[in-house]
Structures are given as structure tokens and as C-alpha cells.
Scaffold this motif. Structure first.
Motif, PDB file in Angstrom:
ATOM      1  N   VAL A 217      34.032   7.445  46.517  1.00  0.00           N
ATOM      2  CA  VAL A 217      34.208   6.575  47.681  1.00  0.00           C
ATOM      3  C   VAL A 217      32.826   6.125  48.163  1.00  0.00           C
ATOM      4  CG1 VAL A 217      35.049   6.395  50.043  1.00  0.00           C
ATOM      5  CG2 VAL A 217      36.340   7.726  48.355  1.00  0.00           C
ATOM      6  N   GLN A 218      32.609   4.829  48.138  1.00  0.00           N
ATOM      7  CA  GLN A 218      31.349   4.261  48.617  1.00  0.00           C
ATOM      8  C   GLN A 218      31.578   3.669  50.000  1.00  0.00           C
ATOM      9  OE1 GLN A 218      30.138   1.393  45.708  1.00  0.00           O
ATOM     10  NE2 GLN A 218      29.898   2.896  44.054  1.00  0.00           N
ATOM     11  N   TYR A 219      30.696   4.018  50.949  1.00  0.00           N
ATOM     12  CA  TYR A 219      30.846   3.491  52.315  1.00  0.00           C
ATOM     13  C   TYR A 219      29.467   3.258  52.905  1.00  0.00           C
ATOM     14  CZ  TYR A 219      29.878   8.348  53.640  1.00  0.00           C
ATOM     15  OH  TYR A 219      29.306   9.586  53.788  1.00  0.00           O
ATOM     16  N   THR A 220      29.418   2.357  53.856  1.00  0.00           N
ATOM     17  CA  THR A 220      28.162   2.039  54.529  1.00  0.00           C
ATOM     18  C   THR A 220      28.092   2.803  55.839  1.00  0.00           C
ATOM     19  OG1 THR A 220      29.192   0.166  55.640  1.00  0.00           O
ATOM     20  CG2 THR A 220      28.096  -0.266  53.535  1.00  0.00           C
ATOM     21  N   GLY A 221      26.901   3.035  56.305  1.00  0.00           N
ATOM     22  CA  GLY A 221      26.733   3.776  57.553  1.00  0.00           C
ATOM     23  C   GLY A 221      26.582   5.264  57.284  1.00  0.00           C
ATOM     24  N   SER A 224      28.825  12.212  59.928  1.00  0.00           N
ATOM     25  CA  SER A 224      28.578  13.643  59.911  1.00  0.00           C
ATOM     26  C   SER A 224      29.466  14.295  58.853  1.00  0.00           C
ATOM     27  CB  SER A 224      28.867  14.251  61.287  1.00  0.00           C
ATOM     28  OG  SER A 224      30.257  14.101  61.598  1.00  0.00           O
ATOM     29  N   ASP A 225      29.113  15.520  58.495  1.00  0.00           N
ATOM     30  CA  ASP A 225      29.896  16.223  57.475  1.00  0.00           C
ATOM     31  C   ASP A 225      31.356  16.349  57.887  1.00  0.00           C
ATOM     32  OD1 ASP A 225      27.628  16.480  55.996  1.00  0.00           O
ATOM     33  OD2 ASP A 225      27.196  18.535  56.633  1.00  0.00           O
ATOM     34  N   THR A 230      37.101  14.413  57.194  1.00  0.00           N
ATOM     35  CA  THR A 230      38.303  13.800  57.765  1.00  0.00           C
ATOM     36  C   THR A 230      38.595  12.458  57.115  1.00  0.00           C
ATOM     37  OG1 THR A 230      37.807  14.866  59.889  1.00  0.00           O
ATOM     38  CG2 THR A 230      39.373  13.032  59.913  1.00  0.00           C
ATOM     39  N   PHE A 231      37.532  11.700  56.860  1.00  0.00           N
ATOM     40  CA  PHE A 231      37.669  10.392  56.232  1.00  0.00           C
ATOM     41  C   PHE A 231      38.256  10.525  54.818  1.00  0.00           C
ATOM     42  CE2 PHE A 231      35.301   7.123  53.649  1.00  0.00           C
ATOM     43  CZ  PHE A 231      36.098   6.051  54.006  1.00  0.00           C
ATOM     44  N   LEU A 232      37.702  11.439  54.022  1.00  0.00           N
ATOM     45  CA  LEU A 232      38.164  11.616  52.643  1.00  0.00           C
ATOM     46  C   LEU A 232      39.549  12.244  52.579  1.00  0.00           C
ATOM     47  CD1 LEU A 232      34.887  12.855  50.894  1.00  0.00           C
ATOM     48  CD2 LEU A 232      35.856  10.555  50.928  1.00  0.00           C
TER      49      LEU A 232
END
Length: 415
Positions: A217-221, A224-225, A230-232
Motif C-alpha cells: 500500500v503506497q500512501y502520501t503523508g 503514526s504506527d 488501523t488504516f491497513l
């Protein structure tokens, strides 16, 4: 201390002086709902396919008691009390097929199979015993008895039982280092079987995940760990189908500036199927099972099903059956009975039986050449005996070899 270790200690305290086994511990953990990996648990399809082939092959063969008569012939000893016991009902809970199939399964899976000889004569019963509760000792120091012998120590609950070698039927695998105890096939194939189990586990996980492997997963910005986790986790819920109940199956929402790049796993590039097939053939070879018997017909070279069964009998079953026959004859019959010509033998014609046309031709040839009587031939076809069918028939032109040419001699001596 690990929780499983505490359970193990509690189990030992619960059974007192009983014998601890991994099998009993696993049953206790399963009962408590604890997921503890048991290395003895095998879920490999080829392994159990081979076990099933051998188990059913032994179970379908009738083990009969025969007697050699004064005419150098062989007849079934149906009048002997052990005839029906060994063939049809070894104990009151098992028929012959189930009993001998159970013995064969334990022989391969555990390396050794034991059966207690309970009673004598018409009251004899044979009981299979648990390999994990059995210890085999050779008492050359005369600790357990007055004569050096192999003794079998069996634990049942809090009690120990001592049996002499004459009281236990002991069947072992062909691989043994001391001739007393056999080595399980699964011990010889431990790495191969574990590899196949892991391969099957990988395949199952890919099915569960819709054949979606790991992804980047590539993301900008910056996150925090905790935010990254939570995002993944949210993306993974969509990708692995955990939201199917909500009606979301094939879509993965991605926030602005994020890109999902899957790392596809190609079975063809890793020769996954070829390696799995090769491992299956290794397992089958260790059991003496032909590839066609586990569903691999790529290299089948037999002219007929009969030829295939004959090869299986000679290459695989013959050694196993001979071991069974020798052990049962020695342990169940007295020396006097053996001396009189009694012996146990499997009826292998069950698996070597040809098609009906071949059977008829073979029996007709045997009858016309003084080998079978008509009634004996009819018995092979499960037909009733007929009057006058107990006499040997054949070609009347046949003569003994020592009389060959006598028909050309002049009995009067004249020309």
C-alpha cells in the motif's frame, strides 16, 4: 510458565500416577477449546488415501483356518472353534473386516499394532490395544518373570497389566531396527508430510482470501504506527472478504493519494503443482501404493485391472499378509495343532478375481484337466453343488508320462 504447560501439569496431577500421553493432552485441550498444535495431527490427503487403501485391502480378505489332510490336500477347518472367530467375529463388538482393518491402520500409523488374546478355544476373543499405552520390554534380567521373554506392559487408567509374548498378537511395519518394534511410516516421511500439510494450508488461505496474496500500500503523508495499523486493517477487511455479510465482495475503497499494488503468487512459476504431485508420489511409494491407486493415471502401464491387482499383491500385500499369517498361526494354535497341519491363510482370490468370462474359461480348463471337480468349480461362482459333480473329469486320451508310446508297441511281441 506457558498456559499449556500448566494444563499439562494439572492433567498429570488429575490422573495421579497414570501415564501421560500427548494424545490425551490434546483431547483435554480440545475439550477446553484451546488451540494447541499437535505435531501428530496429520491432515494430508495422500497419507490417508494410502492408509485407506491398505486398511480396506486387509479388511476385505477373509482370514481362514486350513488343515492339510492325509492325501496331501488342503481343506477348510470349519469344525475348529477358531475358524469363525478369526474370520467373522474376533470379538463381540467387531466383525472380521473392521477388526483386521483396525489392526492394519494402527500398524502403519503407529508402527505397531497389538491385540490381546482373551480366552481359549471357542471362548477366544481378540481385542485391539492402544499403542500409546503399551510398553514392550525384553526381560533378560528376569525382573518380570522366571524366564527371559518379551513382556507387554499396558496401562489402562491407573492400572498396569503385564502380558507375556504368547498373550499378545503383535504386528509391526517392515521397517524395524531391532525386530521387536516397528517404525511408523509417518516418522520416515515427517518432512515430506509436513511440507504437504503446509502447501495445503497455503492453498486454503489463498481460497479464503479470494486468491489475493500480500500487497503493498503506497500512501502520501505521514501516519503514526497506530494510524497505519488501523488504516491497513480496514483495507485488509475489504480485501479478504470479511465484509461479505454487508454485501461488499469485490470492491476495495482507497483514500485519495493511496495505491494498492498486489504481490501476486503464481503457482506455475514456483512449480507448486509439480512439487505437490512429487511429494504425493513419495508418500505413496513409502506405503507401497501404486500411483493409480491414489488417482494418478499419468503413467499407468498395466494391461488390465487384473494385472494391476496382481502387481499390488506381489509388491505390497504379500509381505504384510505373510506376517499376519505367521503371527496368528503361532500365537493362536498349539504346537500340536500346527504339527497336525493346521494353519491360517488369507484368501487372496478376493482381490485377484478376474472378469466373469476369464473365470469361466479358467475353471473350465481346470475341470477338463483333472484339477477341480465340477462342484469345486461351481463353488467359485457361488453356485450350489450338483449330484455327481464331486468326481474329477478330464480328457480320457491323457496317459501317465511313464506310459508314453506304449500304444505303439506290440503286446504279443509279433510283427
Amino acid at each position: 510458565m506457558k498456559f499449556t504447560s500448566r494444563i499439562k501439569n494439572a492433567y498429570n496431577a488429575f490422573i495421579g500416577k497414570g501415564v501421560y500421553t500427548d494424545r490425551n493432552l490434546q483431547q483435554l485441550l480440545d475439550f477446553l477449546g484451546i488451540d494447541a498444535k499437535n505435531e501428530k495431527d496429520l491432515s494430508e490427503a495422500t497419507y490417508y488415501a494410502c492408509m485407506r487403501t491398505l486398511t480396506e485391502s486387509i479388511g476385505k480378505l477373509p482370514l481362514k483356518l486350513y488343515r492339510k489332510n492325509d492325501k496331501n490336500g488342503v481343506v477348510a477347518a470349519r469344525d475348529h472353534p477358531l475358524y469363525n472367530i478369526v474370520k467373522d467375529r474376533p470379538n463381540k463388538f467387531m466383525n472380521g473386516s473392521i477388526f483386521w482393518g483396525t489392526i492394519e491402520f494402527n500398524r502403519n500409523h503407529n508402527g505397531n499394532a497389538y491385540a490381546l488374546i482373551d480366552g481359549y478355544g471357542k471362548n477366544t476373543q481378540l481385542w485391539p490395544l492402544d499403542d500409546s499405552k503399551m510398553q514392550v520390554w525384553y526381560d533378560d534380567a528376569l525382573i518380570l518373570g522366571e524366564i527371559p521373554d518379551i513382556y507387554y506392559l499396558y496401562s489402562a487408567g491407573k492400572k498396569f497389566y503385564k502380558f507375556s509374548s504368547e498373550e499378545i498378537l503383535h504386528f509391526k511395519t517392515s521397517n524395524t531396527l531391532d525386530g521387536v518394534k516397528g517404525i511408523p511410516v509417518r516418522s520416515q516421511l515427517k518432512n515430506t508430510i509436513q511440507g504437504n500439510v503446509k502447501a495445503q494450508s497455503l492453498q486454503n488461505k489463498l481460497y479464503e482470501n479470494g486468491f489475493t496474496a500480500k500487497a503493498v500500500v503506497q500512501y502520501t503523508g505521514s501516519l503514526s504506527d497506530e494510524s497505519v495499523q488501523t488504516f491497513l486493517a480496514g483495507i485488509e477487511d475489504y480485501a479478504t472478504g470479511k465484509l461479505e455479510k454487508a454485501g461488499i465482495k469485490n470492491l476495495i475503497p482507497m483514500p485519495l493519494g493511496a495505491t494498492l499494488t498486489p504481490l501476486n503468487v503464481k503457482f506455475t512459476d514456483n512449480q507448486f503443482l509439480e512439487l505437490k504431485q512429487y511429494s504425493a508420489l513419495q508418500i505413496a511409494s513409502a506405503f507401497g501404493i501404486k500411483p493409480s491407486q491414489i488417482g494418478d493415471y499419468t503413467k499407468s502401464s498395466y494391461a488390465s485391472a487384473e494385472a494391476q491387482q496382481l502387481s499390488f499383491y506381489v509388491d505390497t500385500l504379500l509381505y504384510i499378509l505373510k506376517q499376519y499369517e505367521e503371527e496368528v498361526t503361532y500365537k493362536l494354535l498349539t504346537p500340536e495343532e500346527i504339527e497336525s497341519g493346521l494353519y491360517f491363510k488369507f484368501n487372496v482370490s478376493v482381490i485377484l478375481r478376474a472378469d466373469l468370462k476369464t473365470q469361466i474359461d479358467s475353471l473350465s480348463t481346470a475341470v477338463s484337466n483333472f484339477i477341480y471337480t465340477p462342484n469345486e468349480a461351481r463353488a467359485f461362482l457361488d453356485l450350489e453343488a450338483k449330484e455327481g459333480g464331486d468326481k474329477l473329469l478330464g480328457n480320457g486320451a491323457a496317459i501317465p508320462v511313464n506310459l508314453a508310446g506304449i500304444q505303439y508297441q506290440n503286446e504279443t511281441g509279433g510283427e
